[in-house]
Write an enzyme that holds these catalytic residues in place. Structure first.
Site, short mmCIF file in Angstrom:
data_model
loop_
_atom_site.label_atom_id
_atom_site.label_comp_id
_atom_site.label_asym_id
_atom_site.label_seq_id
_atom_site.Cartn_x
_atom_site.Cartn_y
_atom_site.Cartn_z
N LYS A 174 3.30 18.16 -48.62
CA LYS A 174 2.42 19.27 -49.01
C LYS A 174 1.67 19.85 -47.82
O LYS A 174 1.40 21.05 -47.79
CB LYS A 174 1.43 18.80 -50.06
N ARG A 228 14.70 21.19 -56.27
CA ARG A 228 15.60 20.57 -57.25
C ARG A 228 15.60 21.42 -58.50
O ARG A 228 14.85 22.40 -58.60
CB ARG A 228 15.08 19.18 -57.61
N GLU A 258 -8.37 21.18 -50.19
CA GLU A 258 -8.29 22.63 -50.38
C GLU A 258 -9.27 23.08 -51.46
O GLU A 258 -9.84 22.26 -52.17
CB GLU A 258 -6.85 23.05 -50.72
P1 ADP Z 1 2.43 17.78 -57.90
O1 ADP Z 1 3.32 17.54 -56.73
O2 ADP Z 1 1.79 16.52 -58.37
O3 ADP Z 1 3.11 18.57 -58.96
P2 ADP Z 1 0.88 20.20 -57.31
O4 ADP Z 1 0.32 20.55 -55.98
O5 ADP Z 1 2.08 20.95 -57.74
O6 ADP Z 1 1.19 18.63 -57.32
O7 ADP Z 1 -0.26 20.35 -58.39
C1 ADP Z 1 -0.11 19.91 -59.72
C2 ADP Z 1 -1.14 20.56 -60.62
O8 ADP Z 1 -2.47 20.34 -60.13
C3 ADP Z 1 -1.02 22.07 -60.70
O9 ADP Z 1 -0.07 22.48 -61.64
C4 ADP Z 1 -2.44 22.45 -61.07
O10 ADP Z 1 -2.66 22.21 -62.44
C5 ADP Z 1 -3.30 21.49 -60.31
N1 ADP Z 1 -3.74 22.01 -58.99
C6 ADP Z 1 -3.14 21.80 -57.80
N2 ADP Z 1 -3.80 22.42 -56.80
C7 ADP Z 1 -4.87 23.04 -57.36
C8 ADP Z 1 -5.97 23.82 -56.85
N3 ADP Z 1 -6.11 24.09 -55.56
N4 ADP Z 1 -6.89 24.28 -57.74
C9 ADP Z 1 -6.78 24.01 -59.05
N5 ADP Z 1 -5.79 23.26 -59.58
C10 ADP Z 1 -4.84 22.77 -58.76
P1 ADP Z 2 8.56 19.54 -63.15
O1 ADP Z 2 7.77 19.92 -61.93
O2 ADP Z 2 10.04 19.61 -62.97
O3 ADP Z 2 8.13 20.22 -64.37
P2 ADP Z 2 6.79 17.30 -63.50
O4 ADP Z 2 5.84 17.97 -62.57
O5 ADP Z 2 6.43 17.12 -64.93
O6 ADP Z 2 8.26 18.01 -63.39
O7 ADP Z 2 7.12 15.86 -62.93
C1 ADP Z 2 7.50 15.70 -61.60
C2 ADP Z 2 8.86 15.10 -61.52
O8 ADP Z 2 8.87 13.69 -61.54
C3 ADP Z 2 9.76 15.52 -62.66
O9 ADP Z 2 11.01 15.75 -62.15
C4 ADP Z 2 9.68 14.30 -63.57
O10 ADP Z 2 10.70 14.24 -64.48
C5 ADP Z 2 9.78 13.26 -62.54
N1 ADP Z 2 9.43 11.94 -63.00
C6 ADP Z 2 8.22 11.40 -63.01
N2 ADP Z 2 8.26 10.14 -63.41
C7 ADP Z 2 9.56 9.87 -63.68
C8 ADP Z 2 10.26 8.72 -64.14
N3 ADP Z 2 9.64 7.58 -64.37
N4 ADP Z 2 11.57 8.82 -64.33
C9 ADP Z 2 12.21 9.95 -64.08
N5 ADP Z 2 11.61 11.05 -63.62
C10 ADP Z 2 10.30 11.02 -63.43
#
Ligand code: ADP
Ligand code: ADP
Ligand code: MG
Length: 500
Positions: free
Chosen positions: A116, A300, A199
């Site tokens: 990230k 992916r 952030e």
């Molecule tokens: P992950 O790899 O766990 O999916 P992300 O960076 O995509 O992490 O963030 C997951 C979720 O966390 C986002 O969908 C949002 O709901 C929340 N989030 C992430 N960054 C921020 C931010 N700067 N402000 C508010 N919510 C955030």
């Molecule tokens: P996406 O961003 O595709 O909507 P999520 O943010 O909900 O998915 O979850 C992050 C990723 O990690 C997804 O691909 C989810 O299916 C995967 N994941 C998390 N835990 C597991 C697990 N125990 N087995 C398989 N996949 C997992």
């Protein structure tokens, strides 16, 4: 075209991929762990290979065994699905070195977007808007200075993070120390990497992501957005497209930013650019701020890809396979259109009245809804066991309607028809969300579920349980009940998860 494809995954996504392989005339090889011995995905494949015991580390995450299985079965390609090894650059590289095709982007693209902190730096260079913040901080006083400059509230985030892990909101300086400690601990446990970034925390944010798609000949497009703001524990539960928030201008602007982001890492195959969207800045021209910021790229196939398939008419998994085999993606950006409205509900074996705690057991009765405009992607049948080893996703229920309103109505009817007895499910909870006026008016932001339920993420997450090497679920302290009888929400009205 490939003759035989090994699917390095399980459950609904393995089956989804198998169907695409069969349609394209490729034979399929499933892999399965001890817990999945009698699973549907192993039975539906042309061949099934046992790869180890039930823990993911010993099976679906074991790269060597998976590659051996592919070579032994004479497969020519591996589809990783989502989760597990799908975003593991070294796995993608090893697949290539074994003269097999990895159905996904290049190992270099995965690596470039896997972190990230580094991906944010790269995106800033490419001119893609990112959330104001700082990377590469070490000492607590650096964090403090950074947070002050950004302005509270801030979000401390694991650079190696995923699945909502290693994230802490910090509202005031006094909370910073504890947040850093606990995020570091969680990150180092789950990812073996405790680097953090900080952030701006955007309150009332929406999560809006763009599907991108490219071939290996340099053609790259976006396939529009998905609104994924209905979340618990930073993880999605309900997704829809189009987003009720986007104007055609914003859609165009964000779509272009998504394509630029993907182009900056020479991306091909299916990928997703996640943005955080600040509705308070939704007139970006006036505020001088874009109002949307790059969060991360998922290199992916995404769990929620079906809603894009229904509204664009494209089969994303077929196209993943076809471009991996070297075909050109034939549509220009102008030829691609969005039609109607699609919604996905993730039907989980979990208990919304108890911190969304995963529920396990035998599916005594299990009947999926059917009908026009209804699609169910699932990996379970009646009699199957929902084990504690894997993600408790039972099925993805996806509907298509002419308009948002008709799609919501269709989803409500389909959920009423969905029977899953033997485990607790979130079906009634999703009904309550869909009928709430905040949802119908498109106002649901990413913290909405937790705020409405007055729910604190005190429960160990499913993934942290896995990371803790699967201590028996029964010894984990469950949080005290969060039932609030005066709340209009009532998932607990049916505490057994049994539906009438
Ligand atoms: P992950 O790899 O766990 O999916 P992300 O960076 O995509 O992490 O963030 C997951 C979720 O966390 C986002 O969908 C949002 O709901 C929340 N989030 C992430 N960054 C921020 C931010 N700067 N402000 C508010 N919510 C955030
Ligand atoms: P996406 O961003 O595709 O909507 P999520 O943010 O909900 O998915 O979850 C992050 C990723 O990690 C997804 O691909 C989810 O299916 C995967 N994941 C998390 N835990 C597991 C697990 N125990 N087995 C398989 N996949 C997992
Ligand atoms: Mg994410």
């Amino acid at each position: 075209m490939f003759k035989k494809i090994l699917i390095a995954n399980r459950g609904e996504i393995a089956i989804r991929i198998m169907r695409a392989c069969k349609e394209l005339g490729a034979k399929t090889v499933a892999v399965y762990s001890d817990a999945d011995k009698n699973s549907m995905h192993a039975q539906l494949a042309d061949e099934a290979i046992h790869i180890g015991d039930s823990s993911p580390k010993q099976s679906y995450l074991n790269a060597d065994v998976l590659i051996q299985a592919a070579l032994a079965s004479q497969a020519d390609a591996i589809h990783p699905g989502y989760g597990f090894l799908s975003e593991n650059a070294s796995f993608a590289g090893t697949v290539d070195s074994a003269h097999l095709t990895f159905i996904g982007p290049s190992a270099d693209s995965i690596r470039a977007m896997g972190d990230k902190a580094e991906s944010k730096i790269r995106m800033k260079k490419a001119g893609v808007p990112t959330v104001p913040g700082f990377e590469g901080l070490e000492s607590e006083s650096d964090f403090k200075k950074a947070a002050e400059e950004i302005g509270y509230p801030v979000l401390v985030k694991a650079a190696a993070g995923g699945g909502g892990k290693g994230m802490r909101v910090v509202n005031q300086p006094e909370e910073l120390h504890e947040a850093i400690e606990s995020a570091r601990g969680e990150a180092s446990n789950a990812f073996g990497d405790d680097r953090l970034l900080v952030e701006k925390y955007i309150p009332n944010a929406h999560h809006i992501e763009f599907q991108v798609f490219g071939d290996q000949h340099g053609h790259l497009v976006h396939l529009f957005e998905r609104e994924c703001s209905t979340q618990r524990r930073y993880q999605k539960i309900i997704e829809e497209t189009p987003s009720p928030l986007l104007t055609p201008e914003l859609r165009k602007q964000m779509g272009e930013a998504a394509v630029n982001a993907a182009r900056a890492v020479n991306y091909y195959n299916a990928g997703t650019i996640e943005f955080i969207f600040d509705p308070s800045l939704s007139t970006p021209a006036l505020s001088g701020d874009e109002g949307f910021y790059f969060l991360e790229m998922n290199t992916r196939l995404q769990v929620e890809h079906p809603i894009t398939e229904l509204t664009t008419g494209l089969d994303l998994v077929q196209w993943q396979i076809r471009v991996a085999a070297g075909e050109r993606f034939p549509y220009s950006q102008e030829q691609l259109t969005q039609r109607g409205h699609a919604i996905e509900c993730r039907v989980y074996a979990e208990d919304p009245a108890n911190g969304f705690f995963p529920s396990t057991g035998k599916l005594l009765q299990y009947i999926e809804p059917r009908g026009p405009g209804i699609r169910v992607d699932s990996g379970f049948r009646a009699g199957d066991e929902v084990s504690h080893f894997y993600d408790p996703l039972l099925a993805k229920l996806i509907v298509f309607g002419e308009s948002r309103e008709t799609a919501i109505q269709k989803m409500q009817a389909a959920l009423r028809e969905f029977v899953a007895h033997g485990v607790t499910t979130n079906i009634d909870f999703m009904q309550d969300v869909l009928s709430h006026e905040d949802f119908t008016s498109g106002k649901v932001s990413t913290k909405w579920v937790e705020n409405k339920f007055n729910w604190k993420p005190s429960t160990p997450t499913f993934e942290s349980l896995i990371a803790a090497s699967l201590a028996d679920l029964t010894i984990v302290n469950r949080p005290s009940s969060i039932v609030n009888e005066h709340d209009p929400f009532s998932p607990w009205k049916n505490p057994n998860g049994f539906r009438n």
